[in-house]
Motif scaffolding. Sequence first.
Motif, PDB file in Angstrom:
ATOM      1  N   LYS A  44      32.662  -4.714 -44.162  1.00 40.19           N
ATOM      2  CA  LYS A  44      31.524  -5.002 -44.983  1.00 40.19           C
ATOM      3  C   LYS A  44      31.519  -5.818 -46.242  1.00 40.19           C
ATOM      4  CE  LYS A  44      27.252  -2.595 -46.163  1.00 40.19           C
ATOM      5  NZ  LYS A  44      26.773  -1.255 -46.462  1.00 40.19           N
ATOM      6  N   LEU A  45      32.637  -5.581 -47.016  1.00 37.05           N
ATOM      7  CA  LEU A  45      32.995  -6.261 -48.425  1.00 37.05           C
ATOM      8  C   LEU A  45      33.764  -7.630 -48.001  1.00 37.05           C
ATOM      9  CD1 LEU A  45      34.108  -3.454 -50.349  1.00 37.05           C
ATOM     10  CD2 LEU A  45      32.000  -4.624 -50.608  1.00 37.05           C
ATOM     11  N   GLN A  46      33.970  -7.946 -46.629  1.00 37.15           N
ATOM     12  CA  GLN A  46      34.579  -9.117 -46.226  1.00 37.15           C
ATOM     13  C   GLN A  46      36.094  -9.425 -46.850  1.00 37.15           C
ATOM     14  OE1 GLN A  46      31.917 -12.404 -47.292  1.00 37.15           O
ATOM     15  NE2 GLN A  46      30.519 -11.852 -45.239  1.00 37.15           N
ATOM     16  N   ILE A  47      36.543  -7.980 -47.236  1.00 37.86           N
ATOM     17  CA  ILE A  47      37.916  -8.348 -47.622  1.00 37.86           C
ATOM     18  C   ILE A  47      38.863  -8.603 -46.491  1.00 37.86           C
ATOM     19  CG2 ILE A  47      39.986  -6.585 -48.375  1.00 37.86           C
ATOM     20  CD1 ILE A  47      37.719  -4.931 -49.712  1.00 37.86           C
ATOM     21  N   VAL A  48      38.693  -8.150 -45.211  1.00 39.83           N
ATOM     22  CA  VAL A  48      39.603  -8.528 -44.090  1.00 39.83           C
ATOM     23  C   VAL A  48      38.685  -9.427 -43.107  1.00 39.83           C
ATOM     24  CG1 VAL A  48      40.761  -7.939 -42.147  1.00 39.83           C
ATOM     25  CG2 VAL A  48      41.078  -6.671 -44.033  1.00 39.83           C
ATOM     26  N   PRO A  49      38.600 -10.744 -42.949  1.00 39.62           N
ATOM     27  CA  PRO A  49      37.924 -11.643 -41.930  1.00 39.62           C
ATOM     28  C   PRO A  49      37.861 -11.096 -40.605  1.00 39.62           C
ATOM     29  CG  PRO A  49      39.619 -12.683 -43.301  1.00 39.62           C
ATOM     30  CD  PRO A  49      39.899 -11.411 -43.362  1.00 39.62           C
ATOM     31  N   CYS A  50      36.608 -11.007 -39.896  1.00 44.36           N
ATOM     32  CA  CYS A  50      36.608 -10.760 -38.598  1.00 44.36           C
ATOM     33  C   CYS A  50      35.609 -11.319 -37.758  1.00 44.36           C
ATOM     34  CB  CYS A  50      36.470  -9.190 -38.433  1.00 44.36           C
ATOM     35  SG  CYS A  50      34.822  -8.603 -39.032  1.00 44.36           S
ATOM     36  N   VAL A  51      35.459 -11.513 -36.473  1.00 47.04           N
ATOM     37  CA  VAL A  51      34.383 -12.156 -35.629  1.00 47.04           C
ATOM     38  C   VAL A  51      33.820 -11.091 -34.874  1.00 47.04           C
ATOM     39  CG1 VAL A  51      35.052 -14.470 -36.135  1.00 47.04           C
ATOM     40  CG2 VAL A  51      36.071 -12.969 -34.029  1.00 47.04           C
ATOM     41  N   LYS A  52      32.722 -10.949 -34.373  1.00 41.98           N
ATOM     42  CA  LYS A  52      32.008 -10.341 -33.478  1.00 41.98           C
ATOM     43  C   LYS A  52      32.039 -11.144 -32.340  1.00 41.98           C
ATOM     44  CE  LYS A  52      28.605  -6.783 -33.379  1.00 41.98           C
ATOM     45  NZ  LYS A  52      27.300  -6.209 -34.067  1.00 41.98           N
ATOM     46  N   ILE A  53      32.542 -10.329 -31.255  1.00 39.30           N
ATOM     47  CA  ILE A  53      32.822 -10.968 -29.890  1.00 39.30           C
ATOM     48  C   ILE A  53      32.247  -9.681 -28.966  1.00 39.30           C
ATOM     49  CG2 ILE A  53      34.002 -11.999 -27.869  1.00 39.30           C
ATOM     50  CD1 ILE A  53      36.267 -12.616 -30.201  1.00 39.30           C
ATOM     51  N   GLY A  54      31.075 -10.128 -28.183  1.00 36.23           N
ATOM     52  CA  GLY A  54      30.706  -9.278 -27.134  1.00 36.23           C
ATOM     53  C   GLY A  54      30.376  -7.820 -27.684  1.00 36.23           C
ATOM     54  N   GLY A  55      29.810  -7.707 -29.159  1.00 30.59           N
ATOM     55  CA  GLY A  55      29.621  -6.395 -29.304  1.00 30.59           C
ATOM     56  C   GLY A  55      30.789  -5.612 -30.261  1.00 30.59           C
ATOM     57  N   ALA A  56      31.791  -6.014 -29.966  1.00 30.14           N
ATOM     58  CA  ALA A  56      33.359  -5.749 -30.575  1.00 30.14           C
ATOM     59  C   ALA A  56      33.903  -6.623 -31.745  1.00 30.14           C
ATOM     60  CB  ALA A  56      34.049  -5.280 -29.609  1.00 30.14           C
ATOM     61  N   TYR A  57      34.355  -6.010 -32.768  1.00 26.78           N
ATOM     62  CA  TYR A  57      34.876  -6.767 -33.893  1.00 26.78           C
ATOM     63  C   TYR A  57      36.365  -6.991 -33.612  1.00 26.78           C
ATOM     64  CZ  TYR A  57      30.826  -5.672 -36.914  1.00 26.78           C
ATOM     65  OH  TYR A  57      29.707  -5.822 -37.249  1.00 26.78           O
ATOM     66  N   LYS A  58      36.693  -8.172 -33.702  1.00 19.44           N
ATOM     67  CA  LYS A  58      38.104  -8.985 -33.580  1.00 19.44           C
ATOM     68  C   LYS A  58      38.504  -9.552 -34.633  1.00 19.44           C
ATOM     69  CE  LYS A  58      37.853  -7.985 -28.947  1.00 19.44           C
ATOM     70  NZ  LYS A  58      38.837  -6.819 -28.294  1.00 19.44           N
ATOM     71  N   TYR A  59      39.967  -9.220 -34.923  1.00 14.74           N
ATOM     72  CA  TYR A  59      40.585  -9.876 -35.993  1.00 14.74           C
ATOM     73  C   TYR A  59      41.716 -10.578 -35.754  1.00 14.74           C
ATOM     74  CZ  TYR A  59      38.117  -5.640 -37.746  1.00 14.74           C
ATOM     75  OH  TYR A  59      37.122  -4.753 -38.113  1.00 14.74           O
ATOM     76  N   MET A  60      41.794 -11.837 -36.029  1.00 14.39           N
ATOM     77  CA  MET A  60      43.103 -12.871 -36.148  1.00 14.39           C
ATOM     78  C   MET A  60      44.114 -12.054 -36.660  1.00 14.39           C
ATOM     79  SD  MET A  60      41.804 -16.620 -35.699  1.00 14.39           S
ATOM     80  CE  MET A  60      43.033 -17.098 -34.702  1.00 14.39           C
ATOM     81  N   ALA A  61      45.372 -12.149 -35.829  1.00 13.93           N
ATOM     82  CA  ALA A  61      46.650 -12.056 -36.457  1.00 13.93           C
ATOM     83  C   ALA A  61      46.720 -12.643 -37.702  1.00 13.93           C
ATOM     84  CB  ALA A  61      47.700 -11.858 -35.481  1.00 13.93           C
ATOM     85  N   ALA A  62      46.658 -14.075 -37.682  1.00 14.77           N
ATOM     86  CA  ALA A  62      46.954 -14.548 -38.879  1.00 14.77           C
ATOM     87  C   ALA A  62      46.316 -14.063 -40.285  1.00 14.77           C
ATOM     88  CB  ALA A  62      46.657 -16.183 -38.541  1.00 14.77           C
ATOM     89  N   ASP A  63      44.981 -13.750 -40.023  1.00 17.39           N
ATOM     90  CA  ASP A  63      44.072 -13.212 -41.205  1.00 17.39           C
ATOM     91  C   ASP A  63      44.828 -11.713 -41.567  1.00 17.39           C
ATOM     92  OD1 ASP A  63      42.439 -15.363 -41.033  1.00 17.39           O
ATOM     93  OD2 ASP A  63      40.999 -14.262 -39.810  1.00 17.39           O
ATOM     94  N   ILE A  64      45.264 -11.128 -40.783  1.00 19.03           N
ATOM     95  CA  ILE A  64      45.889  -9.771 -41.051  1.00 19.03           C
ATOM     96  C   ILE A  64      47.071 -10.203 -41.657  1.00 19.03           C
ATOM     97  CG2 ILE A  64      46.817  -7.493 -40.361  1.00 19.03           C
ATOM     98  CD1 ILE A  64      43.648  -8.099 -40.196  1.00 19.03           C
ATOM     99  N   ILE A  65      47.971 -11.037 -41.317  1.00 19.47           N
ATOM    100  CA  ILE A  65      49.337 -11.393 -42.129  1.00 19.47           C
ATOM    101  C   ILE A  65      49.119 -11.969 -43.236  1.00 19.47           C
ATOM    102  CG2 ILE A  65      51.292 -13.029 -41.827  1.00 19.47           C
ATOM    103  CD1 ILE A  65      50.779 -12.952 -38.823  1.00 19.47           C
ATOM    104  N   ASN A  66      47.745 -12.821 -43.693  1.00 17.83           N
ATOM    105  CA  ASN A  66      47.776 -13.231 -44.852  1.00 17.83           C
ATOM    106  C   ASN A  66      47.133 -12.205 -45.833  1.00 17.83           C
ATOM    107  OD1 ASN A  66      48.210 -15.955 -44.013  1.00 17.83           O
ATOM    108  ND2 ASN A  66      45.944 -16.374 -43.671  1.00 17.83           N
ATOM    109  N   TYR A  67      46.476 -11.251 -45.203  1.00 19.47           N
ATOM    110  CA  TYR A  67      46.013 -10.000 -46.034  1.00 19.47           C
ATOM    111  C   TYR A  67      47.358  -9.267 -46.546  1.00 19.47           C
ATOM    112  CZ  TYR A  67      44.295  -5.807 -47.702  1.00 19.47           C
ATOM    113  OH  TYR A  67      43.995  -4.536 -48.566  1.00 19.47           O
TER     114      TYR A  67
END
Length: 62
Positions: free
Chosen positions: A33-56
């Motif tokens: 909600k605070l956009q601390i960890v970027p994500c996208v919503k695909i088919g009703g489910a939130y998905k997170y790119m591994a690269a974004d998690i590594i960067n975090y």
Amino acid sequence: MTDLRNNPEMFLTTGQVKQVLGISDPTLYRWRKLQIVPCVKIGGAYKYMAADIINYINENKQ
């Protein structure tokens, strides 16, 4: 889970992100909600790119 650095373009599920970061549902929801960890919503489910998690992780090492 495979090493995220080997496949940075891979999408992770909410459960996988919680496991990697060691956080709870409410924490991930708040961070999303605070956009601390970027994500996208695909088919009703939130998905997170591994690269974004590594960067975090790299940006928040102590």
